[in-house]
Scaffold this active site. Structure first.
Site, PDB file in Angstrom:
ATOM      1  N   ARG A 264      15.995  92.244  61.168  1.00  0.00           N
ATOM      2  CA  ARG A 264      16.774  91.163  60.538  1.00  0.00           C
ATOM      3  C   ARG A 264      17.980  91.783  59.818  1.00  0.00           C
ATOM      4  NH1 ARG A 264      13.029  87.613  56.978  1.00  0.00           N
ATOM      5  NH2 ARG A 264      12.265  86.864  58.978  1.00  0.00           N
TER       6      ARG A 264
ATOM      7  N   ARG B  22      16.051  88.334  49.006  1.00  0.00           N
ATOM      8  CA  ARG B  22      16.525  88.351  50.408  1.00  0.00           C
ATOM      9  C   ARG B  22      18.005  87.981  50.491  1.00  0.00           C
ATOM     10  NH1 ARG B  22      11.939  87.345  53.736  1.00  0.00           N
ATOM     11  NH2 ARG B  22      10.162  88.395  52.804  1.00  0.00           N
TER      12      ARG B  22
ATOM     13  N   LYS C  26       8.145  87.797  48.155  1.00  0.00           N
ATOM     14  CA  LYS C  26       9.547  87.591  48.520  1.00  0.00           C
ATOM     15  C   LYS C  26      10.258  86.689  47.514  1.00  0.00           C
ATOM     16  CE  LYS C  26       8.285  85.791  52.527  1.00  0.00           C
ATOM     17  NZ  LYS C  26       8.185  85.037  53.788  1.00  0.00           N
TER      18      LYS C  26
ATOM     19  N   LYS D  60      13.978  84.245  47.068  1.00  0.00           N
ATOM     20  CA  LYS D  60      15.098  83.692  47.838  1.00  0.00           C
ATOM     21  C   LYS D  60      16.100  82.950  46.958  1.00  0.00           C
ATOM     22  CE  LYS D  60      12.374  83.404  52.003  1.00  0.00           C
ATOM     23  NZ  LYS D  60      11.855  82.565  53.082  1.00  0.00           N
TER      24      LYS D  60
ATOM     25  N   CYS E 266      11.719  77.021  64.099  1.00  0.00           N
ATOM     26  CA  CYS E 266      11.518  78.438  63.806  1.00  0.00           C
ATOM     27  C   CYS E 266      11.263  79.180  65.104  1.00  0.00           C
ATOM     28  CB  CYS E 266      10.345  78.623  62.846  1.00  0.00           C
ATOM     29  SG  CYS E 266       8.751  78.415  63.661  1.00  0.00           S
TER      30      CYS E 266
ATOM     31  N   CYS F 280       6.465  85.706  67.039  1.00  0.00           N
ATOM     32  CA  CYS F 280       5.899  85.616  65.697  1.00  0.00           C
ATOM     33  C   CYS F 280       4.379  85.741  65.734  1.00  0.00           C
ATOM     34  CB  CYS F 280       6.292  84.300  65.026  1.00  0.00           C
ATOM     35  SG  CYS F 280       5.579  84.205  63.378  1.00  0.00           S
TER      36      CYS F 280
ATOM     37  N   CYS G  78       3.741  77.172  62.432  1.00  0.00           N
ATOM     38  CA  CYS G  78       2.648  77.272  61.456  1.00  0.00           C
ATOM     39  C   CYS G  78       3.151  76.760  60.117  1.00  0.00           C
ATOM     40  CB  CYS G  78       2.145  78.719  61.370  1.00  0.00           C
ATOM     41  SG  CYS G  78       3.109  79.767  60.269  1.00  0.00           S
TER      42      CYS G  78
ATOM     43  N   CYS H 232       9.062  78.328  57.979  1.00  0.00           N
ATOM     44  CA  CYS H 232      10.336  79.038  58.175  1.00  0.00           C
ATOM     45  C   CYS H 232      11.485  78.122  58.582  1.00  0.00           C
ATOM     46  CB  CYS H 232      10.162  80.153  59.192  1.00  0.00           C
ATOM     47  SG  CYS H 232       8.920  81.346  58.692  1.00  0.00           S
TER      48      CYS H 232
HETATM   49 FE1  SRM Z   1       9.833  83.091  57.584  1.00  0.00          FE
HETATM   50  C1  SRM Z   1       7.055  84.996  57.716  1.00  0.00           C
HETATM   51  C2  SRM Z   1      10.728  84.078  60.652  1.00  0.00           C
HETATM   52  C3  SRM Z   1      12.878  81.707  57.099  1.00  0.00           C
HETATM   53  C4  SRM Z   1       8.578  81.278  54.960  1.00  0.00           C
HETATM   54  N1  SRM Z   1       9.059  84.391  58.927  1.00  0.00           N
HETATM   55  C5  SRM Z   1       7.916  85.107  58.771  1.00  0.00           C
HETATM   56  C6  SRM Z   1       7.754  86.112  59.916  1.00  0.00           C
HETATM   57  C7  SRM Z   1       8.388  87.392  59.500  1.00  0.00           C
HETATM   58  C8  SRM Z   1       6.307  86.298  60.437  1.00  0.00           C
HETATM   59  C9  SRM Z   1       5.496  87.420  59.862  1.00  0.00           C
HETATM   60  O1  SRM Z   1       5.374  87.539  58.629  1.00  0.00           O
HETATM   61  O2  SRM Z   1       4.936  88.164  60.676  1.00  0.00           O
HETATM   62  C10 SRM Z   1       8.595  85.389  61.013  1.00  0.00           C
HETATM   63  C11 SRM Z   1       9.185  86.279  62.106  1.00  0.00           C
HETATM   64  C12 SRM Z   1       9.253  85.525  63.398  1.00  0.00           C
HETATM   65  C13 SRM Z   1      10.024  86.197  64.459  1.00  0.00           C
HETATM   66  O3  SRM Z   1       9.440  86.534  65.500  1.00  0.00           O
HETATM   67  O4  SRM Z   1      11.232  86.379  64.308  1.00  0.00           O
HETATM   68  C14 SRM Z   1       9.546  84.593  60.165  1.00  0.00           C
HETATM   69  N2  SRM Z   1      11.532  83.053  58.630  1.00  0.00           N
HETATM   70  C15 SRM Z   1      11.682  83.429  59.926  1.00  0.00           C
HETATM   71  C16 SRM Z   1      13.011  82.992  60.489  1.00  0.00           C
HETATM   72  C17 SRM Z   1      13.610  83.970  61.485  1.00  0.00           C
HETATM   73  C18 SRM Z   1      12.846  81.592  61.093  1.00  0.00           C
HETATM   74  C19 SRM Z   1      13.964  81.119  61.972  1.00  0.00           C
HETATM   75  O5  SRM Z   1      13.631  80.728  63.083  1.00  0.00           O
HETATM   76  O6  SRM Z   1      15.121  81.104  61.553  1.00  0.00           O
HETATM   77  C20 SRM Z   1      13.809  82.843  59.176  1.00  0.00           C
HETATM   78  C21 SRM Z   1      14.481  84.118  58.742  1.00  0.00           C
HETATM   79  C22 SRM Z   1      15.266  83.912  57.492  1.00  0.00           C
HETATM   80  C23 SRM Z   1      16.078  85.098  57.060  1.00  0.00           C
HETATM   81  O7  SRM Z   1      17.093  85.359  57.693  1.00  0.00           O
HETATM   82  O8  SRM Z   1      15.725  85.731  56.057  1.00  0.00           O
HETATM   83  C24 SRM Z   1      12.685  82.514  58.198  1.00  0.00           C
HETATM   84  N3  SRM Z   1      10.624  81.801  56.223  1.00  0.00           N
HETATM   85  C25 SRM Z   1      11.873  81.266  56.269  1.00  0.00           C
HETATM   86  C26 SRM Z   1      11.958  80.142  55.382  1.00  0.00           C
HETATM   87  C27 SRM Z   1      13.167  79.216  55.219  1.00  0.00           C
HETATM   88  C28 SRM Z   1      14.087  79.661  54.137  1.00  0.00           C
HETATM   89  O9  SRM Z   1      13.879  80.718  53.508  1.00  0.00           O
HETATM   90  O10 SRM Z   1      15.048  78.941  53.877  1.00  0.00           O
HETATM   91  C29 SRM Z   1      10.720  80.007  54.781  1.00  0.00           C
HETATM   92  C30 SRM Z   1      10.302  78.885  53.810  1.00  0.00           C
HETATM   93  C31 SRM Z   1      10.875  79.010  52.460  1.00  0.00           C
HETATM   94  C32 SRM Z   1       9.962  79.804  51.578  1.00  0.00           C
HETATM   95  O11 SRM Z   1      10.047  81.031  51.611  1.00  0.00           O
HETATM   96  O12 SRM Z   1       9.137  79.215  50.881  1.00  0.00           O
HETATM   97  C33 SRM Z   1       9.890  81.061  55.309  1.00  0.00           C
HETATM   98  N4  SRM Z   1       8.129  83.177  56.486  1.00  0.00           N
HETATM   99  C34 SRM Z   1       7.791  82.297  55.489  1.00  0.00           C
HETATM  100  C35 SRM Z   1       6.454  82.602  55.047  1.00  0.00           C
HETATM  101  C36 SRM Z   1       5.677  81.867  53.921  1.00  0.00           C
HETATM  102  C37 SRM Z   1       6.029  82.354  52.583  1.00  0.00           C
HETATM  103  C38 SRM Z   1       5.179  81.751  51.492  1.00  0.00           C
HETATM  104  O13 SRM Z   1       5.634  81.691  50.372  1.00  0.00           O
HETATM  105  O14 SRM Z   1       4.040  81.359  51.742  1.00  0.00           O
HETATM  106  C39 SRM Z   1       6.004  83.683  55.853  1.00  0.00           C
HETATM  107  C40 SRM Z   1       4.626  84.367  55.795  1.00  0.00           C
HETATM  108  C41 SRM Z   1       4.506  85.292  54.632  1.00  0.00           C
HETATM  109  O15 SRM Z   1       5.446  85.596  53.897  1.00  0.00           O
HETATM  110  O16 SRM Z   1       3.367  85.733  54.412  1.00  0.00           O
HETATM  111  C42 SRM Z   1       7.082  84.003  56.745  1.00  0.00           C
HETATM  112 FE1  SF4 Z   2       6.245  82.239  62.512  1.00  0.00          FE
HETATM  113 FE2  SF4 Z   2       5.136  80.293  61.135  1.00  0.00          FE
HETATM  114 FE3  SF4 Z   2       7.493  81.268  60.401  1.00  0.00          FE
HETATM  115 FE4  SF4 Z   2       7.343  79.837  62.564  1.00  0.00          FE
HETATM  116  S1  SF4 Z   2       6.871  79.101  60.510  1.00  0.00           S
HETATM  117  S2  SF4 Z   2       8.418  81.796  62.388  1.00  0.00           S
HETATM  118  S3  SF4 Z   2       5.366  80.364  63.370  1.00  0.00           S
HETATM  119  S4  SF4 Z   2       5.592  82.370  60.365  1.00  0.00           S
END
Ligand code: SRM
Ligand code: SF4
Length: 575
Positions: free
Chosen positions: A75, A144, A208, A210, A430, A436, A475, A479
């Site tokens: 990323r 981030r 994390k 944000k 996402c 993922c 899930c 994201c």
């Molecule tokens: Fe996310 C984890 C992709 C924005 C909440 N996110 C992941 C992981 C890294 C999976 C992992 O932990 O193994 C995903 C990688 C997938 C892949 O194959 O690329 C992933 N997140 C993404 C992206 C690429 C989604 C997209 O399609 O655009 C976004 C990358 C953002 C960036 O450039 O930094 C992305 N993730 C978000 C957002 C939206 C936002 O931030 O505006 C959220 C929800 C907001 C929040 O944080 O509350 C988000 N991602 C999560 C979570 C749950 C966090 C939590 O507090 O519970 C995880 C899982 C974790 O952290 O354990 C996660």
């Molecule tokens: Fe993966 Fe769940 Fe985030 Fe989608 S919402 S990218 S399935 S961790």
């Protein structure tokens, strides 16, 4: 049990890591495996990458007793989402040379490469840094990529909010030399905790963190999903007066665990432009010192605030600041989508917001989007701005350059890219499968099909141009910020989704579960009658999310704590 043993295992990994070094260097030189050691898998996130394996072929490799097909997702942080043409060209080259030939534009205005193998990791990260972009802190228990609105109506404010997002980004970037040592051939220097990590200390944050900056009336960065946001407030002359401060937003939750929930951020006060970086640092410090380090499920700022109170948080923050935030000022958000097509700012510069389905930049047989964008980057002397809705804006096009860019758009069939139904233009999906590791169902590869189906219903009911936010994630981690959408699908298992309805059109109200584990084959028949009802019985200009509440399909979610309450009686019809 001692205090130390009660802490989550990741706290030990961070403490022992010597400021994020761990055994990553050894793991990188071990060519007997395509992967890295398990503790290091937590640390590499702070360096901006994740180990993954292709889930489409996972079972086949297991059957043949082969190691999973490991590769890495990288990323790239782009503060405020703004990259130069030269940087864009380099990102495209690296995605082709070392990645899988596509780029994902993320929901936080970053680039992602998928499929980088271990032996190419170091050179990829090094070459990213050569372009003056980086990957450090793109993931991990730190702040981030800081987001900001790429195209505010008050265009002269853009330069200031972009500057703030860059300043916060660099102020909160981890100071450890580990990143330079590991990826940029930096020399080892002896350092102390004060010089290694003056803000974070050796255990970094509990989770994390944000930050986003919004410029009303657009909430395109979805402040309610962020730990901390700054909402730009203009004075009567349209000049920046300062920022409202909002804290404690977040999406992640776990199916079946009602103690976890998405939460809307609270606006707690106002600060001057000069105070903003200090406020960001002190909010981070309050969370560093008070966040839950025992259970990572509850370690985000939203739970720190929910467990105590907003009043407690504000009082604590004011103590850390040494002065009080001023009372919050009035503001209004109208929507959280992008403004597509051409816009012209007060300086006469043109901007074009293109629609990128699912944020995936790829060439297909009949749509050479990736090549088209490269051709534009070759002649464009403005910038490329990634949006928080996974789209791209070609920014700062002069009147002289506009015809040349229009000719390229025409040649690559991109000029009509945003002439789509308002629902399609307001979608987010996402990544989910196949990369993922947490995905329970498809998202990016499936949402376009659902939208095509629903477009027929919208068309039949004369609603093609009525914007409805629709989001799908594989899930409940959220994201694609699904819990802020008017219609959301959250993966429950293969081909099954929880369906949520009733989010605010400006991303200012959480939605609520309408059907649990709905089979994908039932999506259209479930939504069709509701959309028809909306067409026939809505009030003038009433958004879908508001209508479903007024019409009694779902009750409004007032805050995170009542997200799981008052669901319809037949919510579990398919579960
Ligand atoms: Fe996310 C984890 C992709 C924005 C909440 N996110 C992941 C992981 C890294 C999976 C992992 O932990 O193994 C995903 C990688 C997938 C892949 O194959 O690329 C992933 N997140 C993404 C992206 C690429 C989604 C997209 O399609 O655009 C976004 C990358 C953002 C960036 O450039 O930094 C992305 N993730 C978000 C957002 C939206 C936002 O931030 O505006 C959220 C929800 C907001 C929040 O944080 O509350 C988000 N991602 C999560 C979570 C749950 C966090 C939590 O507090 O519970 C995880 C899982 C974790 O952290 O354990 C996660
Ligand atoms: Fe993966 Fe769940 Fe985030 Fe989608 S919402 S990218 S399935 S961790």
């Amino acid at each position: 049990m001692s205090e130390e043993t009660k802490l989550h295992a990741n706290e030990g990994i961070k403490t022992r890591s010597n400021y994020l070094r761990g055994t990553i260097a050894d793991g990188m030189s071990d060519l007997s495996t395509g992967g890295l050691a398990s503790d290091d898998l937590q640390l590499i996130k702070f360096h901006g990458f994740y180990q993954q394996d292709d889930r489409d072929i996972r079972a086949g490799r297991r059957k043949h007793k082969l190691e999973p097909a490991y590769s890495f997702m990288i990323r790239i942080r782009v503060p405020g989402g703004v990259a130069t043409s030269a940087q864009y060209l380099e990102m495209d080259r690296l995605a082709g040379q070392y990645g899988n030939g596509t780029m994902k534009l993320t929901t936080r205005q970053a680039f992602q490469f998928h499929g980088v193998i271990k032996t190419n990791l170091k050179r990829t990260i090094k070459e990213i840094n050569d372009t003056a972009l980086d990957t450090i802190a793109a993931c991990g228990d730190v702040n981030r990529n800081v987001m900001c609105n790429p195209n505010p109506y008050l265009s002269e404010i853009h330069a200031e909010v972009l500057e703030l997002s860059k300043n916060i980004n660099s102020h909160l970037t981890p100071a450890t030399r580990a990143y330079h040592e590991l990826w940029l051939n930096g020399e080892k220097v002896i350092t102390s905790e004060e010089t290694e990590e003056p803000i974070y200390g050796k255990t970094y944050l509990p989770r994390k963190f944000k930050i986003a900056i919004a410029v009303p009336p657009s909430n395109d960065v979805d402040i309610h999903a962020n730990d901390l946001s700054f909402i730009a407030i203009a004075d009567e002359n349209g000049k920046l007066a300062g920022y409202n401060v909002s804290v404690g937003g977040g999406m992640g939750s776990t199916h079946g665990d009602d103690k976890t929930f998405p939460r809307l951020a609270d606006v707690i006060g106002f600060c001057t432009p000069e105070q903003a970086v200090d406020v960001a640092e002190k909010v981070v410090l309050v969370q560093r010192d008070n966040g839950n380090r025992v259970d990572r499920k509850f370690a985000r700022l939203k739970y720190t605030i929910n467990d105590r109170s907003v009043e407690w948080f504000l009082a604590e923050l004011n103590k850390y600041l040494g002065y009080d935030l001023q009372p919050a000022r009035e503001f209004v958000f109208e929507d959280n989508g992008d403004r597509f097509g051409w816009t012209q700012d007060s300086r006469g510069m043109h901007h074009l917001n293109l629609f990128i389905e699912g944020g995936r930049v790829v060439d297909t047989e009949d749509y050479k989007l990736r090549t088209g964008l490269v051709e534009i980057a070759k002649i464009h002397d403005g910038d490329f701005r990634l949006t928080a809705n996974q789209n791209i804006m070609i920014g700062n096009i002069s009147a002289e350059k506009k015809p040349q860019i229009e000719a390229i758009l025409e040649e690559y069939k991109m000029s009509e890219s945003h002439v789509k139904s308002a629902m399609r233009l307001n979608q987010i999906a996402c990544v989910a499968l196949p990369t993922c590791g947490l995905a329970l169902a498809e998202a990016e590869r499936y949402l376009p099909t659902v939208v095509t189906d629903l477009e027929e219903v919208l068309e039949e009911n004369g609603l093609r141009h009525d914007a409805v936010t629709i989001r799908m994630t594989g899930c409940p981690n959220g994201c694609g910020r699904p819990f802020l959408a008017e219609i959301a699908f959250v993966g429950r298992g293969p081909n099954k989704y929880n369906l949520y309805l009733g989010g605010g059109h400006a991303g200012d109200r959480l939605n609520k579960l309408y059907r649990e584990a709905l089979p994908d084959s039932k999506i259209r028949e479930t939504l069709e009658p509701i959309i028809k009802d909306w067409a026939q019985n809505r009030l003038d200009g009433e958004h879908f999310g508001d209508f479903v509440i007024r019409a009694g399909y779902i009750s409004a979610t007032e805050n995170g704590n009542d997200f799981h309450k008052n669901q319809p009686e037949n919510v579990a019809e398919f579960a």
